[in-house]
Scaffold this active site. Structure first.
Site, short mmCIF file in Angstrom:
data_model
loop_
_atom_site.label_atom_id
_atom_site.label_comp_id
_atom_site.label_asym_id
_atom_site.label_seq_id
_atom_site.Cartn_x
_atom_site.Cartn_y
_atom_site.Cartn_z
N THR A 1 -16.71 0.89 3.68
CA THR A 1 -15.30 1.33 3.88
C THR A 1 -15.03 2.79 4.47
O THR A 1 -16.04 3.50 4.48
CB THR A 1 -14.64 1.03 2.53
N SER A 29 -15.87 -3.79 -10.04
CA SER A 29 -17.18 -3.16 -9.45
C SER A 29 -18.34 -3.37 -9.99
O SER A 29 -18.35 -3.45 -11.38
CB SER A 29 -16.90 -1.57 -9.53
N VAL A 37 -19.91 -1.07 -0.29
CA VAL A 37 -19.27 -1.69 0.89
C VAL A 37 -19.23 -0.60 1.85
O VAL A 37 -18.47 0.76 1.64
CB VAL A 37 -17.89 -2.26 0.52
N TYR A 73 -14.86 5.75 -13.86
CA TYR A 73 -14.53 4.72 -12.87
C TYR A 73 -15.42 3.45 -13.56
O TYR A 73 -14.84 2.49 -13.48
CB TYR A 73 -15.09 5.09 -11.51
N ASP A 77 0.77 -1.17 -0.03
CA ASP A 77 -0.08 0.03 0.01
C ASP A 77 1.06 1.44 0.00
O ASP A 77 2.07 1.06 0.18
CB ASP A 77 -0.90 0.10 1.28
N LYS A 131 -13.57 -0.26 -14.48
CA LYS A 131 -13.58 -1.60 -14.07
C LYS A 131 -14.30 -2.40 -15.09
O LYS A 131 -13.93 -3.49 -15.01
CB LYS A 131 -14.69 -1.02 -12.78
N SER A 167 -20.40 -1.47 -10.74
CA SER A 167 -20.60 -0.23 -11.74
C SER A 167 -20.00 -0.58 -12.99
O SER A 167 -20.26 0.00 -14.04
CB SER A 167 -19.53 0.88 -10.97
N ASP A 218 3.25 1.66 -4.93
CA ASP A 218 2.14 2.78 -5.71
C ASP A 218 1.84 1.88 -6.99
O ASP A 218 2.77 1.63 -7.86
CB ASP A 218 3.16 4.22 -5.82
#
Length: 257
Positions: free
Chosen positions: A191, A144, A189, A156, A39, A160, A146, A65
């Site tokens: 988060t 996702s 979700v 986005y 991360d 995806k 989406s 990264d």
């Protein structure tokens, strides 16, 4: 947890410091995997690795990264250098660069979103694939819902959707080498991105037939399944993890009367 599907196996997990990534790291470690936890948040990654090691597991915290090829290559190499092999790539790192500006998303938004979501996944796969071919391992990418239906911002959602198509092609290309590729496609979700938006989460429950939004552990369980030998004859799919959202609004319409 009784399951020990990942004993003597090694997983590299991006987005490991928070949310779905953190839950995935903890789930795979609980099932016996050694973890390369990657991360950009060094403090968060160190915390989840400390939790694993205190419980008797094996993990290493890695700065990574996914928009930087050298960073990804170094993190994968460090995982293999530490544990001697690689069996699972779980690319969980996620970021939505923003919504609409004016009538259409700005060109820069498209570029940033694709670089992070799509090309970032490609970087992780490219670095991991030689090792996964040796172990006949598994790749699980987080897409996702989406990407399947019109529920997100256009950059986005499109990025995806591209991830899901990438996986179908790679599953076909590398099936003969024994490497499996799959996607999990979560809906809402709970988060960190919803911190301070608890009222919104509560309101969103109504659109889900199961009556709740998802938890990171729901998605982590699906990732663990697809990465495990329980899914040994499953490749090239997108698994919706979405509480029944895409079944339609029947559960709401039935209340009208």
């Amino acid at each position: 947890m009784a399951l020990k599907r990942f004993e003597n196996r090694v997983a590299f997990v991006t987005g490991a410091a928070h949310g779905i990534g953190r839950a995935t790291v903890l789930r795979l470690a609980a099932e016996g995997a050694a973890i390369g936890a990657a991360d950009v948040d060094a403090e968060g990654t160190a915390a989840v690795v400390a939790e694993i090691t205190e419980a008797g597991g094996s993990a290493v915290a890695l700065s990574c990264d996914i928009t930087d090829t050298a960073s990804v290559d170094a993190a994968v190499a460090a995982t293999v250098g530490r544990f001697g092999r690689l069996d699972v790539l779980a690319n969980v790192a996620g970021h939505n660069v923003g919504g609409l500006e004016g009538a259409e998303p700005a060109e820069e938004q498209w570029g940033r979103q694709y670089d992070f979501t799509f090309t970032g996944a490609v970087r992780c796969i490219r670095a991991s694939l030689p090792h996964l071919m040796e172990s006949r391992g598994a790749v699980v990418l987080v897409g996702s819902i989406s990407g399947e239906v019109a529920l997100g911002t256009a950059p986005y959602a499109a990025a995806k959707a591209a991830v899901a198509n990438l996986v179908r092609n790679l599953a076909s290309d590398h099936g003969p080498q024994g490497v499996r590729f799959n996607v999990v496609a979560p809906a809402t979700v709970a988060t960190d991105r919803f911190l301070g938006k608890e009222k919104l989460l509560d309101e969103l429950k109504a659109i889900y037939p199961l009556g709740r939004v998802g938890q990171p552990e729901d998605v982590a369980a699906a990732i663990a399944f697809l990465a495990s030998d329980d899914a040994a004859w499953i490749t090239g799919i997108t698994l919706p993890v979405e509480g029944g959202l895409t079944t339609g609004p029947g559960h709401l319409l039935n209340k009208i009367g």
